[in-house]
Design a protein around this motif. Sequence first.
Motif, mmCIF file in Angstrom:
data_model
loop_
_atom_site.group_PDB
_atom_site.id
_atom_site.type_symbol
_atom_site.label_atom_id
_atom_site.label_comp_id
_atom_site.label_asym_id
_atom_site.label_seq_id
_atom_site.Cartn_x
_atom_site.Cartn_y
_atom_site.Cartn_z
ATOM 1 N N MET A 1 0.837 -1.192 0.000
ATOM 2 C CA MET A 1 0.000 0.000 0.000
ATOM 3 C C MET A 1 0.875 1.245 0.000
ATOM 4 O O MET A 1 1.938 1.265 0.595
ATOM 5 C CB MET A 1 -0.869 0.030 1.249
ATOM 6 N N LYS A 2 0.365 2.283 -0.636
ATOM 7 C CA LYS A 2 1.054 3.569 -0.632
ATOM 8 C C LYS A 2 0.282 4.496 0.307
ATOM 9 O O LYS A 2 -0.904 4.768 0.099
ATOM 10 C CB LYS A 2 1.117 4.140 -2.033
ATOM 11 N N ILE A 3 0.991 4.962 1.348
ATOM 12 C CA ILE A 3 0.358 5.738 2.410
ATOM 13 C C ILE A 3 1.035 7.089 2.535
ATOM 14 O O ILE A 3 2.262 7.174 2.610
ATOM 15 C CB ILE A 3 0.452 4.996 3.761
ATOM 16 N N LEU A 4 0.242 8.137 2.578
ATOM 17 C CA LEU A 4 0.740 9.479 2.888
ATOM 18 C C LEU A 4 0.479 9.743 4.354
ATOM 19 O O LEU A 4 -0.648 9.566 4.834
ATOM 20 C CB LEU A 4 0.017 10.530 2.038
ATOM 21 N N TYR A 5 1.525 10.147 5.083
ATOM 22 C CA TYR A 5 1.386 10.534 6.488
ATOM 23 C C TYR A 5 1.739 12.000 6.596
ATOM 24 O O TYR A 5 2.862 12.407 6.281
ATOM 25 C CB TYR A 5 2.289 9.684 7.375
ATOM 26 N N VAL A 6 0.784 12.809 7.033
ATOM 27 C CA VAL A 6 0.979 14.246 7.182
ATOM 28 C C VAL A 6 1.238 14.519 8.655
ATOM 29 O O VAL A 6 0.335 14.390 9.491
ATOM 30 C CB VAL A 6 -0.239 15.049 6.673
ATOM 31 N N GLU A 7 2.476 14.884 8.966
ATOM 32 C CA GLU A 7 2.913 15.039 10.358
ATOM 33 C C GLU A 7 4.059 16.041 10.419
ATOM 34 O O GLU A 7 5.058 15.877 9.708
ATOM 35 C CB GLU A 7 3.360 13.676 10.891
ATOM 36 N N ASP A 8 3.926 17.058 11.260
ATOM 37 C CA ASP A 8 4.980 18.070 11.364
ATOM 38 C C ASP A 8 6.096 17.679 12.325
ATOM 39 O O ASP A 8 7.188 18.233 12.268
ATOM 40 C CB ASP A 8 4.394 19.421 11.772
ATOM 41 N N ASN A 9 5.863 16.704 13.195
ATOM 42 C CA ASN A 9 6.874 16.274 14.155
ATOM 43 C C ASN A 9 7.724 15.171 13.520
ATOM 44 O O ASN A 9 7.232 14.090 13.211
ATOM 45 C CB ASN A 9 6.195 15.767 15.432
ATOM 46 N N LYS A 10 9.007 15.463 13.337
ATOM 47 C CA LYS A 10 9.897 14.538 12.631
ATOM 48 C C LYS A 10 10.034 13.188 13.335
ATOM 49 O O LYS A 10 10.116 12.148 12.685
ATOM 50 C CB LYS A 10 11.265 15.174 12.436
ATOM 51 N N ILE A 11 10.034 13.181 14.656
ATOM 52 C CA ILE A 11 10.153 11.919 15.395
ATOM 53 C C ILE A 11 8.901 11.070 15.207
ATOM 54 O O ILE A 11 8.983 9.872 14.925
ATOM 55 C CB ILE A 11 10.457 12.168 16.883
#
Length: 129
Positions: A1-11
């Motif tokens: 699966m191809k998943i986009l994760y939108v997250e501003d925290n790099k960790i």
Amino acid sequence: MKILYVEDNKINAMVMDKMLSKNNSDVIIAENGSQALKIVKQESLDLILVDINLGLNQMDGCELLQRFRKLDILKNIPVFAVTAYAMPGDEQRFINVGFDNYFSKPVNFEQLLSVISKIGSSLNKKETI
């Protein structure tokens, strides 16, 4: 699966990427809503995970979801809220906004991977029809 994760925290992004990659998912990380909007126009995605707080002076996850919903290319792509909002009523609030599912942080990866497996199974069935 191809998943986009939108997250501003790099960790948080790194942890999610590592966990989802164990499930043979191809993970793309966007640090903010603007990056995410560019990516969805360039990539064919199976799932989008969105943090709600995406940094100061940035659009939040709910606003980003509304922009996603206006794009025909994302009409059938599930979008999940992944958020630190975990008070009673928060899950229903984000479902009411239009998210297809909700996961509070820290994420229960077993539960998330189970849901992702179901999506993957339904995608595989569609491909064989």
